[in-house]
Design an enzyme around this catalytic site. Structure first.
Site, PDB file in Angstrom:
ATOM      1  CG  LEU A 182      -2.399   0.755   1.040  1.00  0.00           C
ATOM      2  CD1 LEU A 182      -3.142   0.725   1.740  1.00  0.00           C
ATOM      3  CD2 LEU A 182      -1.330   2.205   2.104  1.00  0.00           C
ATOM      4  CG  HIS A 186       9.355   3.659   8.654  1.00  0.00           C
ATOM      5  ND1 HIS A 186       8.609   5.063   8.216  1.00  0.00           N
ATOM      6  CD2 HIS A 186      10.262   3.738   8.151  1.00  0.00           C
ATOM      7  CE1 HIS A 186       9.477   5.673   7.705  1.00  0.00           C
ATOM      8  NE2 HIS A 186      10.582   5.190   7.960  1.00  0.00           N
TER       9      HIS A 186
END
Length: 339
Positions: free
Chosen positions: A127, A231
């Site tokens: 994505l 992240h």
């Protein structure tokens, strides 16, 4: 909104390549390599034209398109069954408890064990939303359109589904987890290993990765600190997955230590709460805002639309949403509330 999700086509290659160059590394499913991306599109095209409903080793690539300009501004991928071409490796976080009667002490040690437990599951991944479009719920449109696609083609997907979140990457593009563990066995930095994996697959992991459990206490603090941590750019994605019913079950990525989220496919919220309705009228003012989808395989499209429910189970849809989906009275749409 003039954006819609649709199945990717060969002509989308350049758009995907330009977006891949913006990912910043650690994005295995979207490598900045035209040959690899072209192979993904070719594999997706074959999956979209397969006419049987058997669970197989399919890859579906979807893109976010501006319906007015034709410009592609985002993408995602669905893997129907991982671990079929080569093993699907994860590290499983476990605990070993030992007791010393002489010392009157109990010791608990966290361990990382190389695992293929998730082999055979479906995966949602790849994505990416162009930085210039990160507003207006487009990230949710990309993410949730995947689940409606799965619902429309349920027999082609497994009963368990996973999503790997990118782990922590430092300012230089390196991975503290890789540097503290796997990098010591491979003689290559994180960027090189990640790129090699994206292009050639991870069989080299099976060849070179130590098969014995790793005690996390033996890793440097920089590596231990990022185990199971997404992240910073992936925190919103993690929240979206949690809202869909995904959970962290102590599996992490072998490259960057990012968390792997899992769920039962039929329990994913967007799949569970979606419903099918026949369009009985076009043209509503106001109404309920939903994520709506129509079409199968190469004809699949999804967008935000407004609907009004009618007696008997039919719905009226706004004219703009109908145009973006390419639907008319008598067609059936799958829809789920926006949240």
């Amino acid at each position: 909104m003039s954006f819609r999700m649709r199945a990717a086509q060969e002509r989308d290659l350049q758009h995907l390549y330009e977006m891949a160059k913006l990912t910043g590394g650690g994005f295995t499913n979207l490598p900045p390599d035209k040959k690899s991306l072209a192979a993904k599109l070719e594999r997706s095209a074959k999956a979209l034209t397969r006419d049987d409903e058997a669970l197989s080793d399919d890859l579906f690539v979807l893109v976010l398109e501006n319906a007015e300009t034709g410009e592609v501004r985002g993408t995602c991928q669905l893997f129907s069954q991982v671990g079929q071409r080569w093993p699907f490796y994860s590290y499983r976080i476990g605990t070993l408890t030992q007791h010393s009667e002489e010392l009157k002490r109990t010791f608990r040690a966290d361990m990382l064990t190389l695992s293929t437990d998730l082999e055979g599951a479906s995966e949602v991944g790849g994505l990416f939303l162009h930085p210039g479009e990160r507003a207006g719920g487009l990230g949710l449109l990309i993410a949730r359109s995947r689940y409606l696609f799965i619902r429309e083609h349920r027999a082609r997907f497994a009963d368990r589904i996973l999503a790997e979140l990118r782990g922590v990457i430092d300012e230089a593009g390196g991975s503290p987890f890789w540097d503290g563990l796997a990098g010591r066995f491979f003689g290559m930095n994180f960027q090189d290993a990640d790129q090699f994996n994206a292009v050639h697959g991870n069989q080299f992991i099976a060849d070179l990765m130590p098969k014995h459990p790793i005690y996390t206490a033996m890793l440097p603090e920089s590596a231990r600190a990022v185990i199971g941590i997404p992240h910073p750019s992936g925190r919103a994605a993690m929240r979206m997955l949690e809202n869909e019913g995904f959970g962290f079950e102590n599996y992490i990525d072998i490259f960057d230590g990012g968390p792997t989220m899992t769920a039962r496919t039929d329990a994913v919220r967007s799949i569970q709460e979606a419903e099918d309705s026949e369009i009985v009228a076009i043209g509503v003012e106001g109404g309920e805002k939903v994520l709506a989808a129509h079409g199968r395989l190469a004809d699949y499209k999804a967008t935000y639309a407004f609907i009004e429910r009618h007696e008997g189970g039919g719905v009226a849809i706004d004219a703009h949403g109908a145009a973006v989906l390419g639907v008319d009275v008598g067609d059936t749409i799958a829809h789920v509330a926006r949240w």
